[in-house]
Motif scaffolding. Sequence first.
Motif, PDB file in Angstrom:
ATOM      1  N   THR A  68     -13.412  10.317  -3.239  1.00  0.00           N
ATOM      2  CA  THR A  68     -13.537  11.585  -2.454  1.00  0.00           C
ATOM      3  C   THR A  68     -11.796  11.657  -1.943  1.00  0.00           C
ATOM      4  O   THR A  68     -11.330  12.786  -2.189  1.00  0.00           O
ATOM      5  N   LYS A  69     -11.474  10.478  -1.176  1.00  0.00           N
ATOM      6  CA  LYS A  69      -9.893  10.857  -0.492  1.00  0.00           C
ATOM      7  C   LYS A  69      -8.809  10.739  -1.317  1.00  0.00           C
ATOM      8  O   LYS A  69      -8.025  11.206  -0.979  1.00  0.00           O
ATOM      9  N   MET A  70      -9.090  10.036  -2.441  1.00  0.00           N
ATOM     10  CA  MET A  70      -7.748   9.906  -3.453  1.00  0.00           C
ATOM     11  C   MET A  70      -7.944  10.729  -4.495  1.00  0.00           C
ATOM     12  O   MET A  70      -7.134  10.684  -5.548  1.00  0.00           O
ATOM     13  N   HIS A  71      -8.937  11.615  -4.649  1.00  0.00           N
ATOM     14  CA  HIS A  71      -8.866  12.636  -5.520  1.00  0.00           C
ATOM     15  C   HIS A  71      -9.256  11.700  -7.176  1.00  0.00           C
ATOM     16  O   HIS A  71      -9.259  12.470  -7.891  1.00  0.00           O
ATOM     17  N   MET A  72      -9.866  10.651  -6.913  1.00  0.00           N
ATOM     18  CA  MET A  72      -9.858   9.992  -8.351  1.00  0.00           C
ATOM     19  C   MET A  72     -11.473   9.974  -8.769  1.00  0.00           C
ATOM     20  O   MET A  72     -12.144   9.364  -8.711  1.00  0.00           O
ATOM     21  N   GLY A  96       0.834  -1.237  -0.174  1.00  0.00           N
ATOM     22  CA  GLY A  96      -0.022  -0.009  -0.021  1.00  0.00           C
ATOM     23  C   GLY A  96       0.841   1.332   0.118  1.00  0.00           C
ATOM     24  O   GLY A  96       0.710   2.236  -0.683  1.00  0.00           O
ATOM     25  N   LYS A  97       2.037   0.984   0.892  1.00  0.00           N
ATOM     26  CA  LYS A  97       2.700   2.465   0.843  1.00  0.00           C
ATOM     27  C   LYS A  97       3.501   2.847  -0.382  1.00  0.00           C
ATOM     28  O   LYS A  97       3.463   3.902  -0.811  1.00  0.00           O
ATOM     29  N   ALA A  98       4.002   1.808  -1.041  1.00  0.00           N
ATOM     30  CA  ALA A  98       4.796   2.028  -2.367  1.00  0.00           C
ATOM     31  C   ALA A  98       3.766   2.446  -3.575  1.00  0.00           C
ATOM     32  O   ALA A  98       4.079   3.392  -4.212  1.00  0.00           O
ATOM     33  N   ALA A  99       2.636   2.020  -3.601  1.00  0.00           N
ATOM     34  CA  ALA A  99       1.479   2.217  -4.253  1.00  0.00           C
ATOM     35  C   ALA A  99       1.454   3.795  -4.292  1.00  0.00           C
ATOM     36  O   ALA A  99       1.107   4.612  -5.214  1.00  0.00           O
ATOM     37  N   LEU A 100       0.961   4.497  -3.052  1.00  0.00           N
ATOM     38  CA  LEU A 100       0.660   5.730  -2.824  1.00  0.00           C
ATOM     39  C   LEU A 100       2.001   6.498  -3.115  1.00  0.00           C
ATOM     40  O   LEU A 100       1.777   7.578  -3.600  1.00  0.00           O
ATOM     41  N   GLU A 101       3.122   6.159  -2.658  1.00  0.00           N
ATOM     42  CA  GLU A 101       4.380   6.878  -2.969  1.00  0.00           C
ATOM     43  C   GLU A 101       4.865   7.217  -4.261  1.00  0.00           C
ATOM     44  O   GLU A 101       4.977   8.295  -4.910  1.00  0.00           O
ATOM     45  N   SER A 102       4.579   5.879  -5.171  1.00  0.00           N
ATOM     46  CA  SER A 102       4.879   6.056  -6.663  1.00  0.00           C
ATOM     47  C   SER A 102       3.854   7.001  -7.240  1.00  0.00           C
ATOM     48  O   SER A 102       4.123   7.887  -8.091  1.00  0.00           O
ATOM     49  N   ALA A 103       2.495   6.835  -6.658  1.00  0.00           N
ATOM     50  CA  ALA A 103       1.445   7.729  -7.422  1.00  0.00           C
ATOM     51  C   ALA A 103       1.826   9.262  -7.014  1.00  0.00           C
ATOM     52  O   ALA A 103       1.689   9.987  -8.061  1.00  0.00           O
ATOM     53  N   SER A 104       2.381   9.501  -6.158  1.00  0.00           N
ATOM     54  CA  SER A 104       2.462  10.662  -5.544  1.00  0.00           C
ATOM     55  C   SER A 104       3.854  11.268  -6.630  1.00  0.00           C
ATOM     56  O   SER A 104       3.679  12.444  -7.048  1.00  0.00           O
ATOM     57  N   ARG A 105       4.851  10.400  -6.496  1.00  0.00           N
ATOM     58  CA  ARG A 105       6.118  10.980  -7.003  1.00  0.00           C
ATOM     59  C   ARG A 105       6.347  11.113  -8.323  1.00  0.00           C
ATOM     60  O   ARG A 105       6.867  11.833  -8.982  1.00  0.00           O
ATOM     61  N   GLU A 123      -2.493  10.449   4.948  1.00  0.00           N
ATOM     62  CA  GLU A 123      -2.610  12.237   4.665  1.00  0.00           C
ATOM     63  C   GLU A 123      -1.439  12.818   4.039  1.00  0.00           C
ATOM     64  O   GLU A 123      -1.362  13.910   3.436  1.00  0.00           O
ATOM     65  N   SER A 124      -0.097  12.124   4.225  1.00  0.00           N
ATOM     66  CA  SER A 124       1.027  12.672   3.824  1.00  0.00           C
ATOM     67  C   SER A 124       1.454  12.685   2.392  1.00  0.00           C
ATOM     68  O   SER A 124       2.426  13.356   1.919  1.00  0.00           O
ATOM     69  N   TYR A 125       0.706  11.865   1.620  1.00  0.00           N
ATOM     70  CA  TYR A 125       0.846  11.766   0.189  1.00  0.00           C
ATOM     71  C   TYR A 125       0.186  12.801  -0.698  1.00  0.00           C
ATOM     72  O   TYR A 125      -0.882  12.914  -0.416  1.00  0.00           O
ATOM     73  N   ASP A 126       0.693  13.349  -1.504  1.00  0.00           N
ATOM     74  CA  ASP A 126       0.148  14.180  -2.430  1.00  0.00           C
ATOM     75  C   ASP A 126      -0.572  13.712  -3.560  1.00  0.00           C
ATOM     76  O   ASP A 126       0.379  13.253  -4.563  1.00  0.00           O
ATOM     77  N   LEU A 127      -1.687  13.455  -3.695  1.00  0.00           N
ATOM     78  CA  LEU A 127      -2.336  12.659  -4.469  1.00  0.00           C
ATOM     79  C   LEU A 127      -3.133  13.591  -5.536  1.00  0.00           C
ATOM     80  O   LEU A 127      -4.029  13.139  -6.285  1.00  0.00           O
TER      81      LEU A 127
END
Length: 553
Positions: free
Chosen positions: A335-339, A276-285, A308-312
């Motif tokens: 709503t939460k993931m801006h998708m 989960g962490k890697a998925a959020l991090e890569s989507a953000s970066r 909350e710390s990932y910029d999506l």
Amino acid sequence: SYVQGTSDIPLLTKTVGQCLDKTVERFPDREALVFYRDGVRKTFAHFKEEVDQAAAGLLALGLKKGDRLGMWSPNRYEWVLMQFATAQAGIILASVNPAYQALELEFVIRKVGCKALVFPTEFKTQKYYDLLKQSCPELEKSSPGGIKSKRLPDLSIVITLDSKLPGTFHMDEVMQAGDSSHMKQLRATEQSLSCNEPINIQFTSGTTGSPKGATLSHSNIVNNANLIGMRLGFTEQDYRVGIPAPLYHCLASVGGCMVMALHGSSCVFSSPTFEGKAALESASREKCSFIYGTPTMFIDMLSQPDFESYDLSSLRGGVIGGSPVPPEVVKMVITKMHMREAVIAYGTTENSPVTFMGFPGDSIARRTETVGCILPNTEAKIEDPETGKLAPLNTPGELQVRGYCVMLGYWDDPSKTSEVITPERWYKTGDIASLDEHGYCRIIGRCKDMIIRGGENVYPVEIEQFLHTHPKVEEVQVVGVKDSRMGEEICACIRVFSGQDCTEEEIKAFCKGKISHFKIPRYVVFVAQYPLTVSGKIQKYKLREQMEKHLQL
């Protein structure tokens, strides 16, 4: 209940290689692939060059059109490289689940007659080389490319992705093996390929317990990918798609890589296996605009403590598929993931895979409660399983699909194929669904008792047959029980021989290393009897209800 997708989008008659060529010409310098954790980046032009080199290398090793190559690995660059190199050379890629243990591996290699097998030496606790040695002890004493195995008679070539081990070629050697004569051979082979020939075998566990090889053609996956990209609204611009889903499933290999080859989108693979962490991090970066995943993957991403710390903010949409999607999960993703354009896709491996999909502009209600509308060039109907007649609108029945997307069949298994494909070429999905007056489809449940655990299809019969081999087990029934994270978890209900004592730990230890980790029951309950029908058949749905009550789920 019958719908027919529009036929104003012509079906393509191109091979996978021709589609990639065209996209490479359009976007040579655009990034095609990013493997975030491994630091691998390839532009379309660079990727195409390596695909040609790898394809020529495979021909140089003696593989030829129609041979099968097994790809047994978590998500990494070489997986996609082999996907397109084999397609270019007319070699059929067999996707092998990286969690498979020795017996499961041996079954699929024998079933489709793999001549070559590609894998990393090891990953986490999976020691691939050692597992293969259990079925192929001759490996260590063989010269690379010259394996002669008693139990795997078709296998002659083994290619490893990292360290070179006895009896194997290293991927680097394959990349170097092809010369100008092999390139010439490759070009000639490409000319001879037909879009209706098999290109991919995807294993899907069978209700009989042994996996079946759904065989897909160029036409199956090229057209499905084309229509997925069009439904998502992909245009010329650069769409970056985050893919935490595994490549050995169609969601990533067709929805991700084939869409990339047709529409010029970029695939960003977050990690070798889902995190989960890697998925959020890569989507953000990597500034992804879309993410494809199963409901379980999105539940995991949303529940990360540092979510909350990932910029999506770069996200706008995505596809949720692979197992039934709780409406609440879709709402959270939107709503939460801006998708805001997220849609559910429904399909089966046997249908290349997607047949129904929402429109990004549909209402939230439709995007959460239905799996959308039929894709173009596809027909679907709902049939009353008792009478075989069409069901009225909004009435549940078995969903059947017909069109370009129906697989060629199960590899070397005409009898299993004829169980699911009718003489009129309707594919019986085994899912209970209904259609409304606007053509939107709701999936209600499954005819068969298959369990979908976090997007993995688990067939109870397979686990039951295995647990029956335990000396203390007299009878066993496996059911899916509800789970907020996985969708369903596996519960084994066991009757032991009289006078025997057995523990949950004992059963789980018995499973470890013998069956894939995702098939090991989460719950083991010892019972004295099972709920039966008048004719003495076990009522699985009743058993499931009893277990959910007993486990207080």
